[in-house]
Design a protein around this motif. Structure first.
Motif, PDB file in Angstrom:
ATOM      1  N   CYS A  60       0.939  -1.316  -0.015  1.00 33.33           N
ATOM      2  CA  CYS A  60       0.132  -0.127   0.146  1.00 33.33           C
ATOM      3  C   CYS A  60       0.955   1.406   0.047  1.00 33.33           C
ATOM      4  O   CYS A  60       1.735   1.172   0.836  1.00 33.33           O
ATOM      5  N   ALA A  61       0.565   2.228  -1.145  1.00 39.56           N
ATOM      6  CA  ALA A  61       1.456   3.371  -0.954  1.00 39.56           C
ATOM      7  C   ALA A  61       0.971   4.371  -0.152  1.00 39.56           C
ATOM      8  O   ALA A  61       1.524   5.544   0.009  1.00 39.56           O
ATOM      9  N   LEU A  62      -0.118   4.232   0.446  1.00 42.94           N
ATOM     10  CA  LEU A  62      -1.030   5.147   1.521  1.00 42.94           C
ATOM     11  C   LEU A  62      -1.127   6.352   0.744  1.00 42.94           C
ATOM     12  O   LEU A  62      -1.172   7.597   1.442  1.00 42.94           O
ATOM     13  N   CYS A  63      -1.756   6.389  -0.422  1.00 41.52           N
ATOM     14  CA  CYS A  63      -2.128   7.689  -1.106  1.00 41.52           C
ATOM     15  C   CYS A  63      -3.544   8.106  -0.858  1.00 41.52           C
ATOM     16  O   CYS A  63      -3.956   9.106  -1.103  1.00 41.52           O
ATOM     17  N   LEU A  64      -4.155   7.290  -0.163  1.00 42.28           N
ATOM     18  CA  LEU A  64      -5.495   7.519   0.501  1.00 42.28           C
ATOM     19  C   LEU A  64      -6.627   7.749  -0.459  1.00 42.28           C
ATOM     20  O   LEU A  64      -7.629   8.397  -0.070  1.00 42.28           O
ATOM     21  N   GLN A  68     -10.815   8.174   0.108  1.00 40.07           N
ATOM     22  CA  GLN A  68     -11.357   9.506  -0.679  1.00 40.07           C
ATOM     23  C   GLN A  68     -12.681   9.018  -1.027  1.00 40.07           C
ATOM     24  O   GLN A  68     -13.603   9.849  -1.018  1.00 40.07           O
ATOM     25  N   HIS A  78      -6.501   2.951   7.108  1.00 42.80           N
ATOM     26  CA  HIS A  78      -6.308   2.725   8.677  1.00 42.80           C
ATOM     27  C   HIS A  78      -6.484   1.084   8.787  1.00 42.80           C
ATOM     28  O   HIS A  78      -5.684   0.632   9.564  1.00 42.80           O
ATOM     29  N   ILE A  81      -3.058  -0.186   7.509  1.00 47.10           N
ATOM     30  CA  ILE A  81      -2.065   0.143   8.417  1.00 47.10           C
ATOM     31  C   ILE A  81      -2.229  -0.703   9.625  1.00 47.10           C
ATOM     32  O   ILE A  81      -1.295  -1.521  10.030  1.00 47.10           O
ATOM     33  N   LYS A  84      -0.684  -3.934   8.714  1.00 43.59           N
ATOM     34  CA  LYS A  84       0.594  -3.842   8.684  1.00 43.59           C
ATOM     35  C   LYS A  84       1.388  -3.959  10.316  1.00 43.59           C
ATOM     36  O   LYS A  84       2.153  -4.920  10.542  1.00 43.59           O
ATOM     37  N   ASN A  85       0.789  -3.321  11.111  1.00 40.50           N
ATOM     38  CA  ASN A  85       0.993  -3.355  12.640  1.00 40.50           C
ATOM     39  C   ASN A  85       0.904  -4.714  12.791  1.00 40.50           C
ATOM     40  O   ASN A  85       1.958  -5.429  13.662  1.00 40.50           O
TER      41      ASN A  85
ATOM     42  N   SER B  49       3.323   2.013  10.108  1.00 43.02           N
ATOM     43  CA  SER B  49       2.950   0.788   9.457  1.00 43.02           C
ATOM     44  C   SER B  49       3.509  -0.314  10.346  1.00 43.02           C
ATOM     45  O   SER B  49       2.799  -1.450  10.524  1.00 43.02           O
ATOM     46  N   CYS B 152      -0.194  13.586  -2.506  1.00 48.71           N
ATOM     47  CA  CYS B 152      -1.133  13.003  -1.874  1.00 48.71           C
ATOM     48  C   CYS B 152      -1.257  13.296  -0.483  1.00 48.71           C
ATOM     49  O   CYS B 152      -2.435  13.542  -0.019  1.00 48.71           O
ATOM     50  N   GLY B 196       5.596   5.850  -2.248  1.00 44.29           N
ATOM     51  CA  GLY B 196       4.924   5.162  -0.677  1.00 44.29           C
ATOM     52  C   GLY B 196       5.120   3.675  -1.025  1.00 44.29           C
ATOM     53  O   GLY B 196       5.085   3.031  -0.080  1.00 44.29           O
ATOM     54  N   THR B 197       5.312   3.198  -2.109  1.00 45.93           N
ATOM     55  CA  THR B 197       5.421   1.578  -2.088  1.00 45.93           C
ATOM     56  C   THR B 197       6.775   0.975  -2.392  1.00 45.93           C
ATOM     57  O   THR B 197       7.148   0.094  -2.454  1.00 45.93           O
TER      58      THR B 197
END
Lengths: 159, 299
Positions: A60-64, A68, A78, A81, A84-85, B49, B152, B196-197
Protein backbone atom coordinates in the motif's frame (compact mmCIF):
# COMPACT_ATOMS: atom_id res chain seq x y z
CA UNK A 1 -1.21 -3.80 21.26
CA UNK A 2 -3.76 -6.59 21.63
CA UNK A 3 -3.74 -8.33 18.24
CA UNK A 4 -7.16 -9.99 18.59
CA UNK A 5 -8.78 -6.75 19.71
CA UNK A 6 -7.25 -4.81 16.81
CA UNK A 7 -8.32 -7.51 14.36
CA UNK A 8 -11.89 -7.46 15.68
CA UNK A 9 -11.87 -3.67 15.41
CA UNK A 10 -10.84 -3.53 11.74
CA UNK A 11 -13.31 -6.29 10.82
CA UNK A 12 -16.04 -4.06 12.27
CA UNK A 13 -14.61 -1.05 10.39
CA UNK A 14 -14.70 -3.03 7.13
CA UNK A 15 -18.30 -4.19 7.61
CA UNK A 16 -20.07 -1.41 5.60
CA UNK A 17 -18.14 -2.46 2.45
CA UNK A 18 -20.44 -3.77 -0.30
CA UNK A 19 -17.61 -4.65 -2.68
CA UNK A 20 -18.27 -1.92 -5.28
CA UNK A 21 -14.55 -1.91 -6.14
CA UNK A 22 -13.99 1.83 -6.48
CA UNK A 23 -11.04 1.41 -4.08
CA UNK A 24 -9.31 -1.00 -6.45
CA UNK A 25 -10.00 1.13 -9.50
CA UNK A 26 -8.52 4.14 -7.64
CA UNK A 27 -5.45 2.29 -6.34
CA UNK A 28 -2.16 3.21 -8.09
CA UNK A 29 -0.55 -0.07 -6.96
CA UNK A 30 -3.39 -2.23 -8.33
CA UNK A 31 -3.17 -0.23 -11.59
CA UNK A 32 0.29 -1.73 -12.22
CA UNK A 33 0.25 -5.05 -10.34
CA UNK A 34 -2.40 -7.48 -9.05
CA UNK A 35 -0.33 -7.87 -5.86
CA UNK A 36 -2.49 -5.46 -3.87
CA UNK A 37 -6.23 -5.49 -4.50
CA UNK A 38 -7.86 -3.35 -1.79
CA UNK A 39 -11.36 -4.68 -2.49
CA UNK A 40 -10.21 -8.29 -2.05
CA UNK A 41 -8.14 -7.41 1.04
CA UNK A 42 -11.36 -6.14 2.64
CA UNK A 43 -13.37 -9.11 1.39
CA UNK A 44 -10.84 -11.57 2.88
CA UNK A 45 -10.97 -9.75 6.17
CA UNK A 46 -14.78 -9.94 6.40
CA UNK A 47 -15.19 -13.46 4.99
CA UNK A 48 -12.33 -15.19 6.78
CA UNK A 49 -12.08 -13.07 9.93
CA UNK A 50 -8.34 -13.24 9.67
CA UNK A 51 -5.29 -11.66 8.07
CA UNK A 52 -3.45 -13.93 5.70
CA UNK A 53 0.33 -14.03 6.09
CA UNK A 54 0.89 -12.98 2.46
CA UNK A 55 2.38 -9.63 3.43
CA UNK A 56 0.64 -7.97 0.48
CA UNK A 57 -0.66 -5.11 2.62
CA UNK A 58 2.90 -3.71 2.79
CA UNK A 59 2.59 -2.69 -0.89
CA UNK A 60 0.00 0.00 0.00
CA UNK A 61 1.42 3.40 -1.04
CA UNK A 62 -0.83 5.17 1.48
CA UNK A 63 -2.03 7.68 -1.14
CA UNK A 64 -5.51 7.49 0.48
CA UNK A 65 -7.43 7.72 -2.79
CA UNK A 66 -9.37 4.55 -1.86
CA UNK A 67 -10.84 6.00 1.31
CA UNK A 68 -11.35 9.39 -0.34
CA UNK A 69 -13.71 7.69 -2.81
CA UNK A 70 -15.26 4.92 -0.68
CA UNK A 71 -19.06 5.49 -0.81
CA UNK A 72 -19.53 3.86 2.61
CA UNK A 73 -16.72 5.77 4.31
CA UNK A 74 -14.55 2.76 5.09
CA UNK A 75 -11.07 3.91 6.07
CA UNK A 76 -9.06 1.44 4.02
CA UNK A 77 -5.79 3.16 4.89
CA UNK A 78 -6.44 2.66 8.59
CA UNK A 79 -7.39 -0.96 8.01
CA UNK A 80 -4.26 -1.61 5.93
CA UNK A 81 -2.05 0.12 8.51
CA UNK A 82 -3.52 -2.00 11.29
CA UNK A 83 -2.96 -5.11 9.12
CA UNK A 84 0.69 -4.02 8.78
CA UNK A 85 0.95 -3.41 12.54
CA UNK A 86 -0.34 -6.96 13.15
CA UNK A 87 1.99 -8.35 10.49
CA UNK A 88 4.94 -6.55 12.13
CA UNK A 89 4.05 -8.02 15.52
CA UNK A 90 4.19 -11.46 13.89
CA UNK A 91 7.67 -10.66 12.57
CA UNK A 92 6.52 -9.94 9.02
CA UNK A 93 7.78 -6.39 8.32
CA UNK A 94 9.94 -6.10 5.16
CA UNK A 95 13.69 -5.74 5.76
CA UNK A 96 13.70 -2.19 4.34
CA UNK A 97 11.20 -1.14 7.02
CA UNK A 98 13.28 -2.83 9.74
CA UNK A 99 16.32 -0.86 8.49
CA UNK A 100 14.36 2.39 8.83
CA UNK A 101 13.31 1.55 12.40
CA UNK A 102 16.94 0.75 13.31
CA UNK A 103 17.97 4.13 11.93
CA UNK A 104 15.22 5.83 13.93
CA UNK A 105 16.45 4.04 17.05
CA UNK A 106 20.07 5.07 16.62
CA UNK A 107 19.65 8.55 15.10
CA UNK A 108 16.11 9.72 15.82
CA UNK A 109 15.53 10.15 12.09
CA UNK A 110 15.17 7.61 9.27
CA UNK A 111 17.25 9.43 6.69
CA UNK A 112 20.97 8.87 6.52
CA UNK A 113 23.41 10.84 4.48
CA UNK A 114 27.17 10.81 4.35
CA UNK A 115 28.82 14.22 4.36
CA UNK A 116 25.64 15.87 5.60
CA UNK A 117 27.31 18.99 7.04
CA UNK A 118 29.33 19.53 3.88
CA UNK A 119 26.20 19.18 1.76
CA UNK A 120 24.31 21.67 3.93
CA UNK A 121 27.17 24.16 4.21
CA UNK A 122 27.29 24.44 0.41
CA UNK A 123 23.94 26.25 0.76
CA UNK A 124 24.89 28.18 3.92
CA UNK A 125 22.28 26.28 5.90
CA UNK A 126 22.36 26.24 9.71
CA UNK A 127 23.63 23.09 11.39
CA UNK A 128 20.83 20.54 11.68
CA UNK A 129 19.53 20.17 15.24
CA UNK A 130 19.31 16.51 16.13
CA UNK A 131 16.95 15.02 18.74
CA UNK A 132 18.19 13.55 22.02
CA UNK A 133 18.87 9.95 21.07
CA UNK A 134 18.08 8.61 24.56
CA UNK A 135 14.60 10.19 24.46
CA UNK A 136 13.77 8.49 21.16
CA UNK A 137 15.05 5.15 22.42
CA UNK A 138 12.98 5.48 25.58
CA UNK A 139 9.77 6.27 23.63
CA UNK A 140 10.36 3.38 21.23
CA UNK A 141 10.91 1.05 24.20
CA UNK A 142 7.76 2.20 26.00
CA UNK A 143 5.59 1.71 22.91
CA UNK A 144 6.83 -1.81 22.20
CA UNK A 145 8.86 -1.10 19.06
CA UNK A 146 12.02 -2.67 20.50
CA UNK A 147 10.14 -5.91 21.23
CA UNK A 148 8.81 -6.01 17.67
CA UNK A 149 12.36 -5.45 16.35
CA UNK A 150 13.60 -8.33 18.48
CA UNK A 151 10.87 -10.63 17.20
CA UNK A 152 12.20 -9.94 13.69
CA UNK A 153 15.72 -10.87 14.78
CA UNK A 154 14.36 -14.17 16.16
CA UNK A 155 12.53 -14.83 12.88
CA UNK A 156 15.81 -14.33 11.04
CA UNK A 157 17.53 -16.84 13.32
CA UNK A 158 14.81 -19.45 12.68
CA UNK A 159 15.10 -18.91 8.92
CA UNK B 1 5.07 35.72 11.78
CA UNK B 2 7.19 33.11 13.51
CA UNK B 3 7.13 29.31 13.15
CA UNK B 4 8.99 26.26 14.42
CA UNK B 5 10.54 25.06 11.15
CA UNK B 6 10.16 21.35 10.46
CA UNK B 7 12.20 20.65 7.31
CA UNK B 8 11.68 16.89 7.52
CA UNK B 9 14.35 14.24 6.91
CA UNK B 10 14.01 14.17 3.11
CA UNK B 11 14.58 17.90 2.65
CA UNK B 12 17.21 18.35 5.38
CA UNK B 13 19.29 15.30 4.43
CA UNK B 14 18.81 14.80 0.71
CA UNK B 15 17.44 18.01 -0.79
CA UNK B 16 19.11 20.87 1.16
CA UNK B 17 18.71 23.21 -1.84
CA UNK B 18 14.93 23.00 -1.34
CA UNK B 19 15.42 23.96 2.31
CA UNK B 20 17.53 26.90 1.12
CA UNK B 21 14.76 28.13 -1.18
CA UNK B 22 12.22 27.88 1.66
CA UNK B 23 14.49 29.91 3.96
CA UNK B 24 15.20 32.53 1.25
CA UNK B 25 11.51 33.02 0.44
CA UNK B 26 10.46 33.04 4.12
CA UNK B 27 13.00 35.76 4.97
CA UNK B 28 11.78 37.86 2.04
CA UNK B 29 8.16 37.50 3.22
CA UNK B 30 9.04 38.38 6.82
CA UNK B 31 8.53 34.86 8.20
CA UNK B 32 10.91 33.93 10.99
CA UNK B 33 11.89 30.23 11.13
CA UNK B 34 13.03 28.73 14.44
CA UNK B 35 15.05 25.48 14.37
CA UNK B 36 14.30 22.87 17.05
CA UNK B 37 15.67 19.34 17.67
CA UNK B 38 12.71 17.49 16.12
CA UNK B 39 12.78 13.74 15.52
CA UNK B 40 11.48 12.02 12.36
CA UNK B 41 7.79 13.07 11.93
CA UNK B 42 7.57 9.83 11.95
CA UNK B 43 7.29 8.61 8.38
CA UNK B 44 3.94 6.74 8.01
CA UNK B 45 4.95 4.08 5.48
CA UNK B 46 7.67 2.78 7.76
CA UNK B 47 7.09 3.84 11.38
CA UNK B 48 3.28 4.00 11.49
CA UNK B 49 3.05 0.77 9.50
CA UNK B 50 5.46 -0.85 11.95
CA UNK B 51 3.77 0.39 15.13
CA UNK B 52 0.94 2.90 15.33
CA UNK B 53 1.66 3.40 19.02
CA UNK B 54 5.31 4.34 18.43
CA UNK B 55 4.25 6.63 15.58
CA UNK B 56 1.72 8.46 17.77
CA UNK B 57 4.09 9.00 20.69
CA UNK B 58 7.06 10.11 18.54
CA UNK B 59 4.79 12.55 16.70
CA UNK B 60 3.58 13.79 20.09
CA UNK B 61 7.20 14.54 21.08
CA UNK B 62 7.49 16.86 18.05
CA UNK B 63 4.16 18.55 18.82
CA UNK B 64 5.16 18.92 22.48
CA UNK B 65 8.52 20.46 21.52
CA UNK B 66 6.78 23.12 19.42
CA UNK B 67 4.26 23.73 22.21
CA UNK B 68 7.08 24.11 24.77
CA UNK B 69 8.47 26.89 22.58
CA UNK B 70 5.06 28.48 22.06
CA UNK B 71 5.20 28.03 18.29
CA UNK B 72 3.06 26.55 15.51
CA UNK B 73 4.92 24.18 13.18
CA UNK B 74 5.66 25.04 9.54
CA UNK B 75 6.87 22.23 7.29
CA UNK B 76 7.94 21.97 3.66
CA UNK B 77 7.18 18.25 3.46
CA UNK B 78 3.70 16.92 2.77
CA UNK B 79 4.51 13.58 4.43
CA UNK B 80 5.47 15.37 7.64
CA UNK B 81 2.33 17.52 7.39
CA UNK B 82 0.09 14.48 7.08
CA UNK B 83 1.86 12.52 9.80
CA UNK B 84 1.84 15.36 12.35
CA UNK B 85 -1.67 16.62 11.53
CA UNK B 86 -3.09 13.10 11.70
CA UNK B 87 -1.32 12.39 14.99
CA UNK B 88 -2.60 15.70 16.39
CA UNK B 89 -6.12 14.70 15.36
CA UNK B 90 -5.77 11.19 16.85
CA UNK B 91 -4.48 12.64 20.13
CA UNK B 92 -6.92 15.51 20.49
CA UNK B 93 -10.08 13.69 19.37
CA UNK B 94 -9.54 10.72 21.72
CA UNK B 95 -8.97 11.40 25.43
CA UNK B 96 -7.42 7.93 25.89
CA UNK B 97 -4.73 8.82 23.33
CA UNK B 98 -4.05 12.14 25.05
CA UNK B 99 -3.52 10.24 28.28
CA UNK B 100 -1.37 7.57 26.62
CA UNK B 101 1.01 10.02 24.91
CA UNK B 102 1.37 12.14 28.04
CA UNK B 103 2.26 9.07 30.10
CA UNK B 104 5.04 8.31 27.62
CA UNK B 105 6.18 11.93 27.30
CA UNK B 106 6.39 12.21 31.09
CA UNK B 107 9.22 9.67 31.05
CA UNK B 108 11.34 12.12 29.06
CA UNK B 109 10.19 15.18 31.03
CA UNK B 110 7.77 16.53 28.42
CA UNK B 111 4.03 17.05 28.12
CA UNK B 112 1.47 17.94 25.46
CA UNK B 113 -1.83 19.75 25.75
CA UNK B 114 -2.75 20.40 22.10
CA UNK B 115 -2.56 24.14 21.71
CA UNK B 116 -0.39 24.41 18.62
CA UNK B 117 -1.09 23.64 14.98
CA UNK B 118 0.87 22.43 11.98
CA UNK B 119 0.79 23.86 8.46
CA UNK B 120 2.63 23.30 5.17
CA UNK B 121 4.35 26.03 3.08
CA UNK B 122 1.49 25.55 0.58
CA UNK B 123 -1.04 26.62 3.24
CA UNK B 124 1.14 29.46 4.49
CA UNK B 125 1.55 30.90 1.00
CA UNK B 126 -1.97 30.39 -0.35
CA UNK B 127 -4.26 30.50 2.69
CA UNK B 128 -2.41 32.83 5.07
CA UNK B 129 -0.25 35.18 2.97
CA UNK B 130 -2.39 35.03 -0.17
CA UNK B 131 -1.83 35.25 -3.92
CA UNK B 132 -2.12 39.05 -4.11
CA UNK B 133 0.51 39.65 -1.48
CA UNK B 134 2.87 37.17 -3.18
CA UNK B 135 2.26 38.95 -6.48
CA UNK B 136 3.60 42.17 -4.95
CA UNK B 137 6.99 40.46 -4.49
CA UNK B 138 7.26 39.13 -8.05
CA UNK B 139 9.90 40.98 -10.07
CA UNK B 140 10.33 38.62 -12.98
CA UNK B 141 7.76 36.73 -15.03
CA UNK B 142 8.96 33.14 -15.49
CA UNK B 143 7.05 32.38 -18.73
CA UNK B 144 7.20 28.60 -18.81
CA UNK B 145 4.49 25.93 -19.07
CA UNK B 146 4.24 23.39 -16.27
CA UNK B 147 2.26 20.51 -14.82
CA UNK B 148 1.66 20.77 -11.07
CA UNK B 149 1.53 17.91 -8.59
CA UNK B 150 0.44 18.87 -5.07
CA UNK B 151 1.17 15.47 -3.49
CA UNK B 152 -1.12 12.86 -1.94
CA UNK B 153 -0.29 13.77 1.63
CA UNK B 154 -1.17 17.42 1.16
CA UNK B 155 -4.58 16.52 -0.29
CA UNK B 156 -5.75 13.52 1.74
CA UNK B 157 -7.29 12.88 4.22
CA UNK B 158 -9.21 16.03 3.30
CA UNK B 159 -11.39 16.13 6.42
CA UNK B 160 -8.26 16.66 8.52
CA UNK B 161 -5.84 18.54 6.23
CA UNK B 162 -8.31 20.71 4.25
CA UNK B 163 -5.47 22.08 2.13
CA UNK B 164 -7.09 21.86 -1.32
CA UNK B 165 -9.71 19.86 -3.25
CA UNK B 166 -8.56 16.21 -2.90
CA UNK B 167 -9.82 15.24 -6.38
CA UNK B 168 -9.27 18.49 -8.32
CA UNK B 169 -6.61 20.64 -6.63
CA UNK B 170 -6.27 24.17 -8.01
CA UNK B 171 -4.27 26.20 -5.49
CA UNK B 172 -0.79 25.22 -6.70
CA UNK B 173 -1.90 26.19 -10.23
CA UNK B 174 -2.93 29.61 -8.91
CA UNK B 175 0.39 29.91 -7.09
CA UNK B 176 2.40 29.28 -10.28
CA UNK B 177 0.16 31.56 -12.34
CA UNK B 178 1.06 34.57 -10.20
CA UNK B 179 4.71 33.96 -11.22
CA UNK B 180 3.84 34.24 -14.92
CA UNK B 181 3.80 30.47 -15.39
CA UNK B 182 1.11 28.64 -17.37
CA UNK B 183 -0.26 25.57 -15.50
CA UNK B 184 -1.42 22.82 -17.86
CA UNK B 185 -4.29 20.47 -17.13
CA UNK B 186 -3.39 16.80 -17.42
CA UNK B 187 -4.72 13.32 -16.81
CA UNK B 188 -4.04 11.63 -13.44
CA UNK B 189 -3.28 14.96 -11.75
CA UNK B 190 -4.01 13.53 -8.29
CA UNK B 191 -2.30 10.18 -8.89
CA UNK B 192 0.48 9.07 -6.53
CA UNK B 193 4.15 9.41 -7.64
CA UNK B 194 4.95 5.87 -6.49
CA UNK B 195 7.22 6.68 -3.54
CA UNK B 196 4.88 5.18 -0.95
CA UNK B 197 5.37 1.62 -2.10
CA UNK B 198 9.08 1.85 -3.00
CA UNK B 199 10.33 0.04 0.12
CA UNK B 200 7.84 -2.82 -0.25
CA UNK B 201 7.67 -3.31 -4.03
CA UNK B 202 10.33 -1.46 -6.01
CA UNK B 203 9.14 -2.56 -9.45
CA UNK B 204 5.52 -1.58 -8.81
CA UNK B 205 6.63 1.80 -7.48
CA UNK B 206 8.50 2.62 -10.68
CA UNK B 207 5.63 1.28 -12.82
CA UNK B 208 3.36 3.76 -10.99
CA UNK B 209 5.90 6.50 -11.71
CA UNK B 210 5.96 5.46 -15.39
CA UNK B 211 2.16 5.90 -15.58
CA UNK B 212 2.38 9.29 -13.89
CA UNK B 213 5.24 10.48 -16.13
CA UNK B 214 3.27 9.39 -19.22
CA UNK B 215 0.32 11.54 -18.12
CA UNK B 216 2.47 14.53 -17.23
CA UNK B 217 4.54 14.56 -20.41
CA UNK B 218 1.51 14.07 -22.68
CA UNK B 219 0.75 17.81 -22.48
CA UNK B 220 4.40 18.73 -23.25
CA UNK B 221 5.28 20.85 -20.22
CA UNK B 222 8.63 22.60 -19.73
CA UNK B 223 8.77 21.28 -16.16
CA UNK B 224 6.85 19.71 -13.29
CA UNK B 225 6.18 21.68 -10.10
CA UNK B 226 5.79 19.94 -6.76
CA UNK B 227 5.28 20.83 -3.10
CA UNK B 228 6.56 17.51 -1.69
CA UNK B 229 10.25 16.50 -1.44
CA UNK B 230 9.54 12.78 -1.90
CA UNK B 231 7.60 13.51 -5.09
CA UNK B 232 10.53 15.73 -6.18
CA UNK B 233 12.99 12.84 -5.80
CA UNK B 234 10.56 10.36 -7.31
CA UNK B 235 10.13 12.48 -10.46
CA UNK B 236 13.63 13.91 -10.82
CA UNK B 237 15.80 10.88 -10.00
CA UNK B 238 13.14 8.23 -10.54
CA UNK B 239 12.53 9.04 -14.21
CA UNK B 240 16.04 7.81 -15.05
CA UNK B 241 15.26 4.47 -13.41
CA UNK B 242 11.91 4.36 -15.26
CA UNK B 243 13.82 4.99 -18.51
CA UNK B 244 16.17 2.09 -17.75
CA UNK B 245 13.42 -0.29 -16.62
CA UNK B 246 10.82 0.42 -19.29
CA UNK B 247 12.82 1.81 -22.22
CA UNK B 248 11.22 5.27 -22.02
CA UNK B 249 13.07 8.53 -22.59
CA UNK B 250 11.77 11.00 -20.01
CA UNK B 251 13.82 14.08 -19.22
CA UNK B 252 11.43 16.37 -17.36
CA UNK B 253 12.91 19.08 -15.11
CA UNK B 254 11.30 19.34 -11.66
CA UNK B 255 10.98 22.36 -9.37
CA UNK B 256 9.84 22.65 -5.78
CA UNK B 257 7.47 25.64 -5.65
CA UNK B 258 9.56 27.94 -3.44
CA UNK B 259 12.46 27.64 -5.91
CA UNK B 260 10.25 29.20 -8.57
CA UNK B 261 9.02 31.84 -6.16
CA UNK B 262 12.61 32.72 -5.22
CA UNK B 263 13.52 32.99 -8.92
CA UNK B 264 10.52 35.25 -9.58
CA UNK B 265 11.51 37.38 -6.58
CA UNK B 266 15.05 37.57 -8.03
CA UNK B 267 16.61 36.50 -4.76
CA UNK B 268 20.36 35.96 -4.63
CA UNK B 269 22.03 32.55 -4.13
CA UNK B 270 19.60 30.92 -6.58
CA UNK B 271 22.50 29.82 -8.83
CA UNK B 272 23.69 27.61 -6.00
CA UNK B 273 20.17 26.35 -5.29
CA UNK B 274 19.63 25.32 -8.93
CA UNK B 275 23.05 23.61 -9.05
CA UNK B 276 21.54 20.95 -6.78
CA UNK B 277 19.24 19.75 -9.59
CA UNK B 278 20.05 16.59 -11.53
CA UNK B 279 17.88 17.42 -14.53
CA UNK B 280 18.72 20.96 -15.60
CA UNK B 281 15.63 23.08 -16.09
CA UNK B 282 14.71 25.90 -18.51
CA UNK B 283 15.15 28.63 -15.87
CA UNK B 284 18.36 30.22 -14.66
CA UNK B 285 18.96 32.61 -11.84
CA UNK B 286 19.41 36.15 -13.06
CA UNK B 287 21.78 37.92 -10.73
CA UNK B 288 21.33 41.69 -10.30
CA UNK B 289 24.62 42.24 -12.22
CA UNK B 290 23.35 40.28 -15.20
CA UNK B 291 20.09 42.14 -15.08
CA UNK B 292 21.85 45.50 -15.25
CA UNK B 293 23.90 44.17 -18.12
CA UNK B 294 20.73 43.08 -19.95
CA UNK B 295 19.17 46.49 -19.48
CA UNK B 296 22.29 48.19 -20.82
CA UNK B 297 22.25 46.02 -23.91
CA UNK B 298 18.54 46.67 -24.46
CA UNK B 299 18.88 50.44 -24.13
Amino acid sequence: MDLNLELARIIEEARPCFQCGICSSSCPVYRVTPELNPRLAIDNLIQKNTIEPSGREWACALCLMCEQRCPTGVSLAHILITMKNISAQRGGAPSSVIEAIHSLLSLGVIAQSSGLEKKRSKYNLPQLQLPDHDQIKKLLELTGAIDILESHLKMEEIE
Amino acid sequence: MKYAFFPGCTIAYWLPFIEKSIRLVSAELGIELIDLPFNCCPEPNTVRSFSSESWLVLAARNLALAEENGLDILTGCTGCLESLALAKHEIESKPENMEKVNQALESIGMSYSGKKSIIHMHQLLYDIIGIDKIGEHVKRSLKIRVVTHSGCHLLRPYNILQADDPEAPIKLDKLVEILGIEPLDYMDKTMCCGTGTRRANREASFAILREKMASMTMVEPDAAVVFCPSCFTSFESGQKIVNRMFGTNYRLPVYYYTELLALAMELSEMDTVLSGHRVKGPLSAISPENRNLNQTVQS
